[in-house]
Design a protein around this motif. Structure first.
Motif, PDB file in Angstrom:
ATOM      1  N   ARG A   1      13.592 -14.965   2.543  1.00  6.95           N
ATOM      2  CA  ARG A   1      12.766 -13.858   3.006  1.00  6.95           C
ATOM      3  C   ARG A   1      11.541 -14.402   3.706  1.00  6.95           C
ATOM      4  O   ARG A   1      11.166 -15.561   3.544  1.00  6.95           O
ATOM      5  CB  ARG A   1      12.399 -12.912   1.865  1.00  6.95           C
ATOM      6  N   ILE A   2      10.946 -13.537   4.511  1.00  6.45           N
ATOM      7  CA  ILE A   2       9.786 -13.926   5.305  1.00  6.45           C
ATOM      8  C   ILE A   2       8.553 -13.416   4.587  1.00  6.45           C
ATOM      9  O   ILE A   2       8.384 -12.206   4.416  1.00  6.45           O
ATOM     10  CB  ILE A   2       9.840 -13.270   6.700  1.00  6.45           C
ATOM     11  N   LEU A   3       7.693 -14.353   4.176  1.00  3.94           N
ATOM     12  CA  LEU A   3       6.442 -13.974   3.513  1.00  3.94           C
ATOM     13  C   LEU A   3       5.319 -14.034   4.545  1.00  3.94           C
ATOM     14  O   LEU A   3       5.254 -14.963   5.349  1.00  3.94           O
ATOM     15  CB  LEU A   3       6.132 -14.938   2.367  1.00  3.94           C
ATOM     16  N   LEU A   4       4.434 -13.029   4.473  1.00  2.00           N
ATOM     17  CA  LEU A   4       3.297 -12.978   5.395  1.00  2.00           C
ATOM     18  C   LEU A   4       2.010 -13.320   4.644  1.00  2.00           C
ATOM     19  O   LEU A   4       1.755 -12.765   3.562  1.00  2.00           O
ATOM     20  CB  LEU A   4       3.195 -11.585   6.005  1.00  2.00           C
ATOM     21  N   TYR A   5       1.221 -14.226   5.199  1.00  2.00           N
ATOM     22  CA  TYR A   5      -0.060 -14.622   4.615  1.00  2.00           C
ATOM     23  C   TYR A   5      -1.177 -14.337   5.605  1.00  2.00           C
ATOM     24  O   TYR A   5      -0.958 -14.303   6.821  1.00  2.00           O
ATOM     25  CB  TYR A   5      -0.046 -16.122   4.256  1.00  2.00           C
ATOM     26  N   ARG A   6      -2.391 -14.170   5.058  1.00  2.00           N
ATOM     27  CA  ARG A   6      -3.547 -13.821   5.889  1.00  2.00           C
ATOM     28  C   ARG A   6      -4.711 -14.726   5.534  1.00  2.00           C
ATOM     29  O   ARG A   6      -4.885 -15.108   4.372  1.00  2.00           O
ATOM     30  CB  ARG A   6      -3.928 -12.366   5.591  1.00  2.00           C
ATOM     31  N   SER A   7      -5.511 -15.082   6.562  1.00  4.88           N
ATOM     32  CA  SER A   7      -6.676 -15.926   6.313  1.00  4.88           C
ATOM     33  C   SER A   7      -7.818 -15.531   7.252  1.00  4.88           C
ATOM     34  O   SER A   7      -7.594 -15.164   8.410  1.00  4.88           O
ATOM     35  CB  SER A   7      -6.296 -17.394   6.553  1.00  4.88           C
TER      36      SER A   7
ATOM     37  N   ASP B   1     -10.355 -17.791   7.793  1.00  3.91           N
ATOM     38  CA  ASP B   1     -10.896 -19.021   8.377  1.00  3.91           C
ATOM     39  C   ASP B   1      -9.858 -20.116   8.638  1.00  3.91           C
ATOM     40  O   ASP B   1     -10.207 -21.198   9.112  1.00  3.91           O
ATOM     41  CB  ASP B   1     -11.981 -19.581   7.445  1.00  3.91           C
ATOM     42  N   GLY B   2      -8.601 -19.855   8.312  1.00  3.06           N
ATOM     43  CA  GLY B   2      -7.555 -20.860   8.502  1.00  3.06           C
ATOM     44  C   GLY B   2      -7.354 -21.775   7.295  1.00  3.06           C
ATOM     45  O   GLY B   2      -6.375 -22.500   7.222  1.00  3.06           O
ATOM     46  N   PHE B   3      -8.303 -21.720   6.357  1.00  2.00           N
ATOM     47  CA  PHE B   3      -8.245 -22.619   5.188  1.00  2.00           C
ATOM     48  C   PHE B   3      -7.899 -21.889   3.891  1.00  2.00           C
ATOM     49  O   PHE B   3      -7.213 -22.434   3.036  1.00  2.00           O
ATOM     50  CB  PHE B   3      -9.578 -23.367   5.030  1.00  2.00           C
ATOM     51  N   ASN B   4      -8.427 -20.679   3.762  1.00  2.00           N
ATOM     52  CA  ASN B   4      -8.144 -19.886   2.559  1.00  2.00           C
ATOM     53  C   ASN B   4      -7.118 -18.821   2.912  1.00  2.00           C
ATOM     54  O   ASN B   4      -7.399 -17.918   3.706  1.00  2.00           O
ATOM     55  CB  ASN B   4      -9.434 -19.234   2.056  1.00  2.00           C
ATOM     56  N   TRP B   5      -5.955 -18.944   2.310  1.00  2.00           N
ATOM     57  CA  TRP B   5      -4.842 -18.049   2.659  1.00  2.00           C
ATOM     58  C   TRP B   5      -4.463 -17.182   1.477  1.00  2.00           C
ATOM     59  O   TRP B   5      -4.448 -17.649   0.330  1.00  2.00           O
ATOM     60  CB  TRP B   5      -3.634 -18.867   3.098  1.00  2.00           C
ATOM     61  N   GLU B   6      -4.145 -15.924   1.767  1.00  2.00           N
ATOM     62  CA  GLU B   6      -3.698 -15.014   0.711  1.00  2.00           C
ATOM     63  C   GLU B   6      -2.372 -14.373   1.076  1.00  2.00           C
ATOM     64  O   GLU B   6      -2.156 -13.986   2.227  1.00  2.00           O
ATOM     65  CB  GLU B   6      -4.727 -13.902   0.533  1.00  2.00           C
ATOM     66  N   PHE B   7      -1.543 -14.223   0.067  1.00  2.00           N
ATOM     67  CA  PHE B   7      -0.262 -13.548   0.264  1.00  2.00           C
ATOM     68  C   PHE B   7      -0.502 -12.078   0.595  1.00  2.00           C
ATOM     69  O   PHE B   7      -1.275 -11.405  -0.074  1.00  2.00           O
ATOM     70  CB  PHE B   7       0.587 -13.672  -1.009  1.00  2.00           C
ATOM     71  N   GLU B   8       0.149 -11.595   1.650  1.00  2.00           N
ATOM     72  CA  GLU B   8       0.016 -10.183   2.029  1.00  2.00           C
ATOM     73  C   GLU B   8       1.240  -9.367   1.634  1.00  2.00           C
ATOM     74  O   GLU B   8       1.113  -8.372   0.946  1.00  2.00           O
ATOM     75  CB  GLU B   8      -0.130 -10.060   3.560  1.00  2.00           C
ATOM     76  N   SER B   9       2.388  -9.779   2.138  1.00  2.00           N
ATOM     77  CA  SER B   9       3.574  -8.938   1.913  1.00  2.00           C
ATOM     78  C   SER B   9       4.860  -9.720   2.186  1.00  2.00           C
ATOM     79  O   SER B   9       4.834 -10.775   2.820  1.00  2.00           O
ATOM     80  CB  SER B   9       3.536  -7.733   2.861  1.00  2.00           C
ATOM     81  N   VAL B  10       5.949  -9.154   1.682  1.00  2.00           N
ATOM     82  CA  VAL B  10       7.275  -9.657   2.066  1.00  2.00           C
ATOM     83  C   VAL B  10       7.618  -8.926   3.356  1.00  2.00           C
ATOM     84  O   VAL B  10       7.843  -7.717   3.357  1.00  2.00           O
ATOM     85  CB  VAL B  10       8.331  -9.363   0.979  1.00  2.00           C
ATOM     86  N   MET B  11       7.625  -9.639   4.454  1.00  2.00           N
ATOM     87  CA  MET B  11       7.802  -8.969   5.742  1.00  2.00           C
ATOM     88  C   MET B  11       9.253  -8.572   5.972  1.00  2.00           C
ATOM     89  O   MET B  11       9.552  -7.541   6.562  1.00  2.00           O
ATOM     90  CB  MET B  11       7.338  -9.914   6.846  1.00  2.00           C
ATOM     91  N   LEU B  12      10.164  -9.419   5.511  1.00  2.00           N
ATOM     92  CA  LEU B  12      11.586  -9.108   5.691  1.00  2.00           C
ATOM     93  C   LEU B  12      12.391  -9.870   4.641  1.00  2.00           C
ATOM     94  O   LEU B  12      12.079 -11.019   4.345  1.00  2.00           O
ATOM     95  CB  LEU B  12      12.026  -9.563   7.097  1.00  2.00           C
ATOM     96  N   SER B  13      13.405  -9.197   4.095  1.00  2.00           N
ATOM     97  CA  SER B  13      14.268  -9.851   3.102  1.00  2.00           C
ATOM     98  C   SER B  13      15.669  -9.989   3.664  1.00  2.00           C
ATOM     99  O   SER B  13      16.187  -9.070   4.297  1.00  2.00           O
ATOM    100  CB  SER B  13      14.364  -8.989   1.840  1.00  2.00           C
ATOM    101  N   ASN B  14      16.271 -11.102   3.392  1.00  2.00           N
ATOM    102  CA  ASN B  14      17.610 -11.352   3.893  1.00  2.00           C
ATOM    103  C   ASN B  14      18.656 -10.527   3.139  1.00  2.00           C
ATOM    104  O   ASN B  14      19.589 -10.006   3.720  1.00  2.00           O
ATOM    105  CB  ASN B  14      17.894 -12.857   3.756  1.00  2.00           C
ATOM    106  N   ASP B  15      18.499 -10.430   1.836  1.00  2.00           N
ATOM    107  CA  ASP B  15      19.438  -9.685   0.989  1.00  2.00           C
ATOM    108  C   ASP B  15      20.881 -10.127   1.191  1.00  2.00           C
ATOM    109  O   ASP B  15      21.805  -9.314   1.208  1.00  2.00           O
ATOM    110  CB  ASP B  15      19.341  -8.169   1.273  1.00  2.00           C
ATOM    111  N   GLY B  16      21.065 -11.407   1.394  1.00  2.00           N
ATOM    112  CA  GLY B  16      22.428 -11.934   1.484  1.00  2.00           C
ATOM    113  C   GLY B  16      23.153 -11.608   2.773  1.00  2.00           C
ATOM    114  O   GLY B  16      24.311 -11.968   2.960  1.00  2.00           O
TER     115      GLY B  16
END
Ligand code: FRU
Length: 480
Positions: free
Chosen positions: A194-200, A202-217
């Motif tokens: 799955r594709i995880l989306l992160y946000r920052s 300043d480029g150094f401190n990153w936080e998880f935002e959302s699961v952007m897309l799941s493969n689901d097999g």
């Protein structure tokens, strides 16, 4: 501070690269300075040059603990090597500095995010590779790893995530000056990437935002090397799934590189995707990465090899190549790709033939020969059943491109390219149009054949290792 591991790698590559003559390298495709190359990494425009880093093991022509090799170019075609950029020299990345990306920071420095891999004992007594994300900051030559590394670990993933498959960060800068990053991971139960989306900020401190897309097999299992960008009013997601099953002519078994066109809601950060398509229908294309040029073009480059087909001759000191950088567009929700226009600056000895008639016969054309060229062939369909072009020919060897007009199938076959291993040799793609003619652009650079059909609507990339002495090109027709 440059580590001893990196210093050793730089010294080694400098010494060994001298044994490789320009004659054995492609003319306008990037190959590793020495040893092994896989995925493109950190593809960027920085300090007035294109930078292309790559997965690199200088010490052998096989995969090993990953470094990042480094080359720069003014025009995406003529590359100059710079010293290896990073090496697996820390407790958190000694198994390898896997794939990642680069952005420019407000202070003018360049920032990498890459996948750092280490080994860790598991409760069941086994030992597994643990994948985390790490940062390095540099000036286009030397890069220093961040003291806070690894900056994204198992704790930064959603529930039910696998710490063994979490890799290949692709960052970009948003209009408001904040940063986003897509990273692929697998579920703990191995049911798919799955594709995880992160946000920052300043480029150094990153936080998880959302699961952007799941493969689901649906598309293989784990996904690798995501890229995500806006183009021609659509939002394109490219990803390279592992362990896919063949579906018609669209997908083949094993590793594929596929894309979705869709819509991205920046407020809610959700992605709505359309159907998946193959990026390139050939046998040797994987893990593409894109960059935006200063004149607004979206340019893609990929590893011109396949994990499923090793065919490097044993006596070669280097293995792996990059594809031609390709300009991308979206037309009717499909990706269109053509070689970067800079290639035209390299044309010498141009030849053109018009109204050549072949009726159930073969012919060579005066002056049309060789292993490095950009050739466009346009064929009238009216009385045609099929035609073929044999490349890299001599009395024994050839690679065949064949177009079957009734089935509208284009096939590449390298069975007789001089191989001595039983690798996959043939692949076909559907090439149809409503016009009176059908057009193929074939770019060859010694070992590589990249075909762009229908003005870039389909692409097909193939690697051959036919002896460079085999230079012939033969055209044949079934019908007229
Ligand atoms: C894709 C890949 C990536 C990984 C790298 C390791 O070809 O497997 O997922 O980061 O290669 O070399």
């Amino acid at each position: 501070m440059i580590s001893q591991t990196l210093r050793d790698a730089r010294r080694y590559e400098d010494a060994m690269a001298q044994n490789i003559t320009p004659l054995e390298r492609p003319e306008f495709h990037l190959s590793p300075k020495v040893g092994w190359m896989n995925d493109p990494n950190g593809f960027s425009y920085y300090k007035d040059k294109f930078h292309l880093f790559y997965q690199y093991y200088p010490y052998d022509s096989q995969w090993g603990p990953m470094h990042w090799g480094h080359a720069v170019s003014d025009d995406l075609l003529h590359w100059e090597y710079l010293p290896a950029a990073i090496a697996p020299d820390m407790p958190y990345d000694y198994v390898g500095c896997f794939s990642g990306s680069a952005i420019t920071l407000p202070d003018g420095k360049q920032l990498f995010m890459y996948t750092s891999v280490r080994k860790e004992a598991q409760p069941d007594g086994g030992v597994r590779d643990i994948q985390t994300q790490s940062l390095a900051v540099g000036d286009g030559m030397d890069y220093e790893k961040d003291v806070r590394n690894p900056i994204l670990t198992a704790e930064d993933m959603p529930e039910n995530s696998s710490p063994f498959d979490f890799r290949d960060p692709k960052m970009w800068k948003c209009e408001d000056g904040t940063y986003r990053c897509v990273i692929v991971n697998d579920r703990a139960d191995g049911t798919g990437g799955r594709i995880l989306l992160y946000r920052s900020e300043d480029g150094f401190n990153w936080e998880f935002e959302s699961v952007m897309l799941s493969n689901d097999g649906r598309f293989g299992k784990m996904w690798e090397c995501p890229d995500f960008f806006a183009l021609d009013g659509r939002q394109v997601l490219i990803v390279s799934p592992q362990f896919m099953r063949a579906e018609g002519l669209e997908f083949h078994n094993g590793n594929n590189s596929i894309y979705f066109t869709g819509d991205y809601d920046k407020e809610t950060m959700t992605y709505t995707r359309g159907d998946a398509r193959q990026v390139d229908y050939g046998m040797d294309f994987y893990a593409p990465q894109t960059v935006e040029t200063t004149d607004g073009r979206r340019v893609m480059v990929a590893w011109l090899q396949s994990w499923d087909n090793f065919m490097t001759p044993e006596d070669m000191d280097w293995t792996g190549l990059m594809t031609l950088p390709r300009e991308l567009h979206v037309e009717d929700d499909s990706l269109v790709q053509l070689p970067v226009r800079e290639i035209e600056n390299y044309y010498t000895g141009e030849r053109s033939y018009e109204n050549v008639t072949l009726e159930n016969q073969s012919a060579e054309l005066d002056g049309i020969t060789g292993r490095s060229f950009d050739m466009t062939v346009e064929v009238k369909k009216e009385d045609l059943e099929g035609f073929s072009i044999l490349l890299a020919c001599d009395d024994e060897n050839y690679t065949e491109l064949y177009y079957n007009r009734y089935q509208e199938l284009f096939t590449v076959d390298r069975t007789y390219s001089g191989l001595v291993r039983d690798v996959i040799c043939s692949r076909s793609m559907k090439v149809a149009n409503e016009k009176e003619t059908i057009k193929f652009r074939i770019v060859m650079d010694k070992y590589t054949i990249e075909v762009f059909a229908n003005d870039g609507k389909q692409a097909m990339t193939t690697l051959i290792y036919t002896d460079l002495k085999s230079q012939g090109i033969v055209f044949s027709s079934d019908g007229k």
